[in-house]
Scaffold this motif. Sequence first.
Motif, PDB file in Angstrom:
ATOM      1  N   ILE A 306      46.016  74.713  53.192  1.00 38.41           N
ATOM      2  CA  ILE A 306      46.061  76.069  52.633  1.00 38.41           C
ATOM      3  C   ILE A 306      44.485  76.211  52.182  1.00 38.41           C
ATOM      4  O   ILE A 306      43.812  76.936  52.166  1.00 38.41           O
ATOM      5  N   TYR A 307      43.989  75.061  51.541  1.00 33.53           N
ATOM      6  CA  TYR A 307      42.601  74.974  51.076  1.00 33.53           C
ATOM      7  C   TYR A 307      41.541  75.119  52.292  1.00 33.53           C
ATOM      8  O   TYR A 307      40.659  75.838  52.127  1.00 33.53           O
ATOM      9  N   LEU A 308      41.933  74.438  53.553  1.00 31.69           N
ATOM     10  CA  LEU A 308      41.118  74.630  54.386  1.00 31.69           C
ATOM     11  C   LEU A 308      41.050  76.067  55.058  1.00 31.69           C
ATOM     12  O   LEU A 308      39.936  76.579  55.166  1.00 31.69           O
ATOM     13  N   HIS A 370      57.649  60.310  29.789  1.00 27.51           N
ATOM     14  CA  HIS A 370      56.659  59.629  30.446  1.00 27.51           C
ATOM     15  C   HIS A 370      56.517  59.814  32.081  1.00 27.51           C
ATOM     16  O   HIS A 370      55.831  60.032  32.887  1.00 27.51           O
ATOM     17  N   ILE A 371      57.944  59.588  32.685  1.00 28.19           N
ATOM     18  CA  ILE A 371      58.154  59.809  34.139  1.00 28.19           C
ATOM     19  C   ILE A 371      57.547  61.205  34.641  1.00 28.19           C
ATOM     20  O   ILE A 371      57.048  61.308  35.544  1.00 28.19           O
ATOM     21  N   MET A 372      58.131  62.197  33.832  1.00 34.07           N
ATOM     22  CA  MET A 372      57.908  63.505  34.015  1.00 34.07           C
ATOM     23  C   MET A 372      56.421  63.973  34.017  1.00 34.07           C
ATOM     24  O   MET A 372      55.678  64.761  34.763  1.00 34.07           O
ATOM     25  N   GLN A 373      55.676  63.272  32.879  1.00 29.97           N
ATOM     26  CA  GLN A 373      54.106  63.477  32.992  1.00 29.97           C
ATOM     27  C   GLN A 373      53.364  62.847  34.294  1.00 29.97           C
ATOM     28  O   GLN A 373      52.459  63.431  34.631  1.00 29.97           O
ATOM     29  N   GLY A 374      54.055  61.734  34.616  1.00 22.02           N
ATOM     30  CA  GLY A 374      53.290  61.384  35.794  1.00 22.02           C
ATOM     31  C   GLY A 374      53.597  62.013  37.162  1.00 22.02           C
ATOM     32  O   GLY A 374      52.605  62.152  37.762  1.00 22.02           O
ATOM     33  N   ILE A 375      54.632  62.770  37.248  1.00 20.88           N
ATOM     34  CA  ILE A 375      54.903  63.536  38.388  1.00 20.88           C
ATOM     35  C   ILE A 375      53.986  64.716  38.196  1.00 20.88           C
ATOM     36  O   ILE A 375      53.591  65.231  39.197  1.00 20.88           O
ATOM     37  N   ILE A 376      54.003  65.387  37.024  1.00 26.79           N
ATOM     38  CA  ILE A 376      53.164  66.434  36.770  1.00 26.79           C
ATOM     39  C   ILE A 376      51.757  66.353  37.131  1.00 26.79           C
ATOM     40  O   ILE A 376      50.827  67.134  37.744  1.00 26.79           O
ATOM     41  N   SER A 377      51.346  65.306  36.860  1.00 23.19           N
ATOM     42  CA  SER A 377      49.735  64.916  37.038  1.00 23.19           C
ATOM     43  C   SER A 377      49.515  64.804  38.715  1.00 23.19           C
ATOM     44  O   SER A 377      48.467  65.165  38.822  1.00 23.19           O
ATOM     45  N   ASN A 378      50.549  64.631  39.295  1.00 23.32           N
ATOM     46  CA  ASN A 378      50.425  64.704  40.703  1.00 23.32           C
ATOM     47  C   ASN A 378      50.431  66.143  41.240  1.00 23.32           C
ATOM     48  O   ASN A 378      49.746  66.411  42.224  1.00 23.32           O
ATOM     49  N   ILE A 379      51.274  66.922  40.496  1.00 25.05           N
ATOM     50  CA  ILE A 379      51.310  68.305  40.898  1.00 25.05           C
ATOM     51  C   ILE A 379      50.134  69.137  40.601  1.00 25.05           C
ATOM     52  O   ILE A 379      49.879  69.905  41.413  1.00 25.05           O
ATOM     53  N   VAL A 380      49.875  69.075  39.340  1.00 24.80           N
ATOM     54  CA  VAL A 380      48.286  69.824  38.829  1.00 24.80           C
ATOM     55  C   VAL A 380      47.247  69.536  39.635  1.00 24.80           C
ATOM     56  O   VAL A 380      47.290  68.353  40.291  1.00 24.80           O
ATOM     57  N   GLY A 381      46.564  70.654  39.928  1.00 25.34           N
ATOM     58  CA  GLY A 381      45.267  70.453  40.458  1.00 25.34           C
ATOM     59  C   GLY A 381      45.387  70.791  42.002  1.00 25.34           C
ATOM     60  O   GLY A 381      44.444  70.665  42.837  1.00 25.34           O
ATOM     61  N   ASN A 382      46.637  71.429  42.604  1.00 20.10           N
ATOM     62  CA  ASN A 382      46.780  71.911  43.701  1.00 20.10           C
ATOM     63  C   ASN A 382      45.964  73.080  43.898  1.00 20.10           C
ATOM     64  O   ASN A 382      45.625  73.711  42.942  1.00 20.10           O
ATOM     65  N   PRO A 383      45.582  73.431  45.258  1.00 18.96           N
ATOM     66  CA  PRO A 383      44.787  74.747  45.290  1.00 18.96           C
ATOM     67  C   PRO A 383      45.389  76.051  44.864  1.00 18.96           C
ATOM     68  O   PRO A 383      44.779  77.028  44.922  1.00 18.96           O
TER      69      PRO A 383
END
Length: 385
Positions: A306-308, A370-383
């Motif tokens: 998507i970003y490309l 804690h687990i959900m925040q870890g997953i969220i940190s992977n998700i946010v920052g997407n294009p």
Amino acid sequence: MKIAIVGAGMGGLTAGIALKKFGHQVTIYEQTTEILPVGAAISLWSNGVKCLNYLGLTHEIQALGGAMESLAYVDGLNQQTMTQFSLTPLYKEVGQKAYPVARADLQNLLMQHFGPQDIQLGKKMIGIEEHAAHVCIQFQDGSAADADLLIGADGTHSLTRQYVLGHNVERRYAGYVNWNGLVEIDEGLAPAQQWTTYIGEGKRVSLMPVANNRFYFFFDVPLEAGLDNQRDQYKTSLKQYFKDWCAPVQQLIENIDEQKTNRVEIHDIEPFMTFYKGRVVLLGDAAHSTTPDIGQGGCQAMEDAIYLARALQINTFGLEDALNRYQNKRNERTREMVLRARKRCDVTHMKDRQLTEEWYQSLYQEQGTHIMQGIISNIVGNPLD
């Protein structure tokens, strides 16, 4: 532009659909004579789903995805629930559900929306030759193709990567073997709408719901690389590796179809920051091959796509400027994902016994935050945030 994509996996197909939407002439070249999914299913987290939503596939991906409403970790030996919680707060935070999806279903969906007529099979790339105004791709069958841009979506063994970097990159063995496949949902194995993971001894057995009343399953076992891989021995091997584990794990082993089960030695590649050279650019595993321990490999390939496509569309200072912007936007994020997955891999698979035992004990106090925040940190920052 006339764009050639090498590789008809998730990343290549997603890029092809996005680039066609912006009016480019796109052809995908795939080395195999038949496109088969690599692995049984994919953890399509919210950032990956958003990429498909962006392409207009919202309803289609909802139909293919499993209803994964909660998450649980269970002691694999005594079957005691360590933590169990709803994923609704996570979905509300990021604005999109996650959908575990069978790879064959997703691949077929993407192929149909890209257009099978623009996929050329049996085209194994053996050489790349750049010229001032185009790039020439040479294939093993003696044919060649010219394009304004070559996108290397040719996976972890990428020849395109070797061209871009100027040298071959060795894969790093992550230290464990993964068996994966699909079985019919059985509440005796795990709740039908829950991602359930049995853990212990540095091993892992996981079940995720996908469409059509199926669980995607996988077994992880820390083992040395290069052991015999005999399909008719999968059940025997798994019974040995999990001999003292609880009844649902034993039943899952009985339920699997050895002929439809995949066995994979898990690798990654040390992150690097150069994603393009001239008119050749990398995408997906070719650019950032990672372990599956945080479920972001396919999602990051879709983000790349998507970003490309957007970088090529919205920047007007030429091809190199757009590729440079793509590279500099994606390389830091994907590097972080590779290293996070590697760190999670080491804890999960008991590279350090004390750290793994501490993680096991912490799960008994885990309320989900804690687990959900870890997953969220992977998700946010997407294009598409």
